[in-house]
Design an enzyme around this catalytic site. Structure first.
Site, PDB file in Angstrom:
ATOM      1  CB  SER A 159      19.812  53.094  96.520  1.00  0.00           C
ATOM      2  OG  SER A 159      20.496  53.953  97.401  1.00  0.00           O
ATOM      3  CE  LYS A 207      31.371  57.029 122.386  1.00  0.00           C
ATOM      4  NZ  LYS A 207      32.014  56.266 121.293  1.00  0.00           N
TER       5      LYS A 207
END
Length: 359
Positions: A149, A201
């Site tokens: 990764s 949000k």
């Protein structure tokens, strides 16, 4: 009874050895010679003791002040920069890479990677720093146990990648993980309320299931970072977009599989990386390899403080860390916030609410 006569030379030895005992004619000259021999041995051991103490003090000075490292770095060598553990945005590591690039004594660089990955931002920052270094010095990567990764992202920044045959690499991709405990809260009778500026949000969160709109927002972020990561693979490994995308499905590869698929350049140890530098980048054969490490922040301390700091680290920190791990006082991993590029997040990482990682 008449005492045996002594030769003049033997009597002279007796008088010189113990002048305080000259008045005693019964002292044997052999005893006096033995005593003088013993004194010489004691004097020799005293000298050896003084030299040993001086050498110990000199060693402490060199160790505490880093004089030995500085002296070694002033001569031509190959620098080794280690990237290990979880990768995060590390300013000190970037500054170290910059110093290596400025050193005239560094003729080439080995990036020793042993990392399952980390934050995407951390991998990106190291990638950019190593690309800048590669414009000044030949740079080769060596993947040890694992370089997956973000660890593989770092390797992509180098000119040549070498890995052990059984090393783990790949895991190209991005992931975001978050927890949700609304059913648990309902069971124990806890409810959460909120007032926010807009529906998206602070979503998703720990207190309610994620909406489809929130999931799509995260998917867009993941896809953006994924496309960027795959673009690095395509560019640095000279692959077609289709080939790079096929390999970037999140799976890991052994070193042998990575070589077969064009993700690395060679199988072997650090000696293979050094051989490539010598044959392909005209690095002088036989140069020593020296580790470059981050500044521990003690170079500006007085000598006595530096010595105490080193001994505290040797005797205290190591013991405390070992004891802490045994008693479960400290966690082995640190939380990773934001997008993460890691092969398998730890349990600590998985418990964080918002995390993402190339995979």
């Amino acid at each position: 009874m008449v005492a045996p006569l002594q030769s003049p030379a033997r009597a002279e030895v007796a008088r010189d050895a113990l002048p305080d005992w000259d008045a005693d004619p019964m002292i044997d000259a052999d005893l006096i010679v033995d005593r003088r021999r013993l004194r010489r041995k004691l004097a020799l051991w005293r000298v050896i003791g003084v030299v040993a103490v001086a050498a110990l003090i000199a060693g402490i000075v060199v160790y505490a002040t880093g004089i030995g490292d500085v002296a070694g770095r002033s001569r031509a060598h190959i620098a080794r920069i280690s990237i290990s553990g979880l990768i995060t945005d590390d300013r000190a590591k970037r500054e170290l890479i910059e110093k290596v690039g400025k050193s005239d004594a560094v003729k080439a660089v080995i990036v020793a990677i042993n990392s399952p990955g980390g934050t995407t931002v951390g991998g990106e920052a190291l990638y950019e720093a190593l690309r800048s270094l590669g414009e000044k010095k030949p740079v080769v990567a060596h993947i040890g146990t694992v370089g997956a990764s973000a660890g593989y992202m770092v390797a992509l920044a180098t000119d040549h990648i070498v890995a052990r045959r059984s090393a783990l690499t790949g895991s190209i991709g991005v992931i975001i993980q978050f927890g949700e405990a609304s059913k648990l809260l309902e069971t124990i009778g806890i409810s959460m309320d909120e007032v926010k500026s807009s529906p998206l949000k602070a979503t998703p969160n720990f207190y309610k299931p994620a909406s489809e709109e929130a999931r799509q927002v995260l998917k867009d972020v993941v896809d953006d970072s994924y496309d960027w990561f795959v673009g690095l693979v395509r560019e640095r490994r000279n692959m077609t977009p289709a080939r790079a995308t096929t390999l970037a499905d999140g799976r890991i590869y052994s070193g042998a599989q990575a070589l077969e698929n064009g993700l690395i350049d060679a199988i072997g140890g650090e000696d293979v990386a050094i051989s490539w530098l010598e044959t392909e980048r005209d690095v002088a054969p036989g140069l020593p390899v020296r580790d470059w490490k981050k500044d521990e922040g003690i170079n500006d301390l007085p000598f006595s403080a530096a010595v105490m700091r080193k001994f505290a680290w040797l005797l205290g920190d190591k013991a405390a860390a070992t004891l802490g791990r045994e008693l479960g006082l400290f966690r082995d991993g640190a939380p990773l916030d934001g997008l993460i590029s890691v092969w398998q997040p730890s349990t600590t990482t998985q418990n964080n609410a918002s995390q993402g990682a190339p995979r």
